[in-house]
Design an enzyme around this catalytic site. Structure first.
Site, mmCIF file in Angstrom:
data_model
loop_
_atom_site.group_PDB
_atom_site.id
_atom_site.type_symbol
_atom_site.label_atom_id
_atom_site.label_comp_id
_atom_site.label_asym_id
_atom_site.label_seq_id
_atom_site.Cartn_x
_atom_site.Cartn_y
_atom_site.Cartn_z
ATOM 1 N N HIS A 177 42.289 30.992 35.848
ATOM 2 C CA HIS A 177 42.342 32.036 36.868
ATOM 3 C C HIS A 177 41.340 31.654 37.959
ATOM 4 O O HIS A 177 40.142 31.492 37.676
ATOM 5 C CB HIS A 177 41.990 33.400 36.281
ATOM 6 N N ASP A 229 50.373 39.102 44.283
ATOM 7 C CA ASP A 229 51.280 39.847 45.159
ATOM 8 C C ASP A 229 52.225 38.947 45.939
ATOM 9 O O ASP A 229 52.666 39.295 47.038
ATOM 10 C CB ASP A 229 50.482 40.721 46.142
ATOM 11 N N SER A 303 50.185 20.678 43.935
ATOM 12 C CA SER A 303 50.823 21.599 42.990
ATOM 13 C C SER A 303 52.338 21.509 43.032
ATOM 14 O O SER A 303 53.045 22.517 42.973
ATOM 15 C CB SER A 303 50.381 23.045 43.288
#
Length: 437
Positions: A177, A229, A303
Site C-alpha cells: 500500500h 477512487d 507498471s
C-alpha cells in the site's frame, strides 16, 4: 462481508507475519548481512522531434551524471529481526540549456531551465520472521500492477509498506500500500504518479498478488490492485521456459470503481509472445491487443508487463492491435564476451479513442472549443524501431562497467497520441559494492 484490497493486504500481513514465527532461520546479524553500494550513472539523452513536441520544442538534449548510493542491512537476532534499507541520490547537470531541457533527466524550473544539480534520500525499516519480510518507508517496487521505473538518472520511489512472503515453496506472496511518490526527476517524496488519464492524487495504490510455481519450468502470477477512487485492476500471467523456448502470456482487466476519477473504464489488455534461442541468436514474435474504449492505463513508469510496451511507445491505445518482431545476438560467441545486440520492430493499428466516455480523462471537455476532445482519434496507427548495443566488462579492475547505446525511432499518424521522434541514449554505469560486513 466485503473487504477492500487495502483491508485484505493488512489481513495478509498479520497472517503471514504470525505464521512465520514458527520457522525462525539462523540470524545473519544487522551488519554481518549488510551491503553498501554506489552506482555511478552517466546519462546522455537526445530527443529529435520530427513534429513539434507538446512543449513546442523540436529538440531536447541533456547530459547528466548521477550517483545512487544504497545500504541494505541484515536483520537483528531474535524471533523477529529488524533491519534498515537506505538510499541517497545526487545528480549533476553536465550539459543542457534552457531551449533543450525536459528530457526527464533533470528537474525543470519555472524559467524553463533544468537545475544544475539535485539530490534526494530515503529509507525503510524492515522486519523479518522466517521467510516473510515487511518493510515500511520509501523504496522501489516491482510488481505487474505497480512498478516504479529506473529509466533515467534517478529511479522512481514510492512510500508505504510492502510485504514479501516465501513461506510456501514455489510461491511468492506480495502485498503493498503506497500513498507518496518520488518521480525520476524530482527531489520531493510527495509527488504523484501520472498515467494517460489516471493519477495517484486521490490517495494511492494498494495491491496483493502471488508469483506461482517459481521453481518450475511452468510458472504464473495473479495480482489485484486498487487505485483510489479510480479503478480495480487484475493481472494474470502464464509462462513456460523449456530448453531454448520461452512462451509468455499476460492479461490485464481494469474496471472503474468509487468516484471513477478517470471516468468509466472497462478495459481488457493481453499479450502473447514466444522466443526461440538458437546458440547466440534469439528470435521473438509477439502479439498484443487492447479491448475497450479507453487506453490500457497504469501509474508508475514500469507498471505494464505487456510484451509490446517498449522503449518509447506502449502500444496500449483503445482497441489497438500490435505485432512485434525482435532479434537478439550474444557476441560472446564470436569472441567478444559481454557484448549484446538487440533490434526490434513493433507496429500497431486500429486505434479508436473516439468512443471513450465523454467527460472522462480520456475524452475531456475543451472549454475553448466547446467540444469533447478524445486523446486518440479513429484509425490510429504507428510503429517503433529500437536498436540497442550493450557491453559489460567481464573481468579486471573495470569489471561491471557497462556501456549502452540505444536508438529509437517512432512514427505515427495524427489519430494516435505519440510523437514522431528519433531518440538516442548513451548510458555508462559503474557499480561499486561493499559487504557483507
Amino acid at each position: 462481508m466485503m473487504f477492500s484490497v487495502q483491508h485484505r493486504i493488512v489481513y495478509l500481513s498479520i497472517l503471514f507475519a504470525g505464521t512465520a514465527l514458527a520457522d525462525e532461520p539462523a540470524p545473519t546479524g544487522f551488519l554481518e548481512g549488510a551491503t553498501l553500494g554506489v552506482l555511478s550513472r552517466n546519462f546522455y539523452l537526445n530527443s529529435d522531434y520530427r513534429t513539434p513536441s507538446p512543449s513546442g520544442k523540436s529538440y531536447k538534449a541533456e547530459w547528466a551524471q548521477g550517483f545512487i548510493g544504497t545500504f541494505e542491512s541484515g536483520f537483528t537476532e531474535g524471533t523477529i529481526g529488524v533491519g534498515l534499507d537506505a538510499h541517497g541520490f545526487f545528480g549533476l547537470k553536465l550539459d543542457g540549456g534552457r531551449g533543450h531541457s525536459g528530457t526527464g533527466l533533470l528537474p525543470v524550473g519555472d524559467d524553463g531551465r533544468s537545475d544544475s544539480n539535485y539530490s534526494s534520500g530515503g529509507g525503510a525499516i524492515k522486519f523479518k520472521a522466517s521467510r516473510t519480510t515487511l518493510a515500511f518507508g520509501e523504496m522501489t517496487v516491482e510488481t505487474p500492477v505497480f512498478d516504479t521505473s529506473d529509466k533515467r538518472l534517478q529511479p522512481e520511489y514510492a512510500t508505504g509498506f510492502l510485504m514479501d512472503s516465501r513461506e510456501i515453496d514455489g510461491m511468492n506472496l506480495v502485498a503493498g500500500h503506497f500513498t507518496a511518490f518520488k518521480n525520476q526527476d524530482s527531489s520531493s517524496p510527495k509527488d504523484d504518479f501520472y498515467g494517460y488519464g489516471a493519477n495517484t492524487e486521490a490517495g494511492g495504490i494498494s495491491f496483493l498478488g502471488a508469483d506461482l510455481f517459481t521453481n518450475s519450468p511452468v510458472g504464473g502470477a495473479l495480482y489485484a490492485s486498487e487505485l483510489s477512487d479510480t479503478w480495480h485492476q487484475y493481472y494474470g500471467n502464464l509462462h513456460l521456459k523449456q530448453s531454448d523456448v520461452f512462451l509468455d502470456a499476460n492479461l490485464y482487466h481494469t474496471q472503474d470503481t468509487g468516484r471513477a476519477l478517470a471516468g468509466a473504464i472497462d478495459n481488457t489488455a493481453y499479450s502473447l509472445s514466444g522466443k526461440y534461442s538458437l546458440g547466440a541468436h534469439g528470435f521473438t514474435l509477439a502479439y498484443q491487443q487492447i479491448d475497450g474504449d479507453t487506453p490500457f492505463d497504469f501509474v508508475g513508469g514500469d507498471s505494464i508487463y505487456l510484451a509490446n510496451s517498449i522503449k518509447y511507445a506502449d502500444f496500449n491505445g483503445a482497441h489497438e492491435r500490435s505485432w512485434q518482431a525482435r532479434y537478439d545476438l550474444d557476441l560472446g560467441a564470436f569472441g567478444i564476451p559481454g557484448l549484446k545486440f538487440m533490434t526490434r520492430y513493433v507496429t500497431g493499428r486500429d486505434i479508436d479513442g473516439t468512443h471513450a466516455p465523454k467527460g472522462g480523462a480520456y475524452n475531456p471537455f475543451d472549454g475553448d472549443s466547446g467540444e469533447y476532445v478524445p486523446q486518440q482519434g479513429d484509425g490510429g496507427k504507428h510503429w517503433e524501431r529500437d536498436i540497442d548495443l550493450h557491453y559489460v566488462v567481464q573481468s579486471g579492475t573495470a569489471k561491471g562497467l557497462s556501456l549502452q547505446l540505444s536508438h529509437v525511432s517512432h512514427r505515427g499518424n495524427t489519430a494516435q497520441a505519440g510523437d514522431d521522434i528519433d531518440r538516442v541514449y548513451v548510458v555508462i554505469q559503474y557499480p561499486l559494492t561493499f559487504g557483507p560486513f
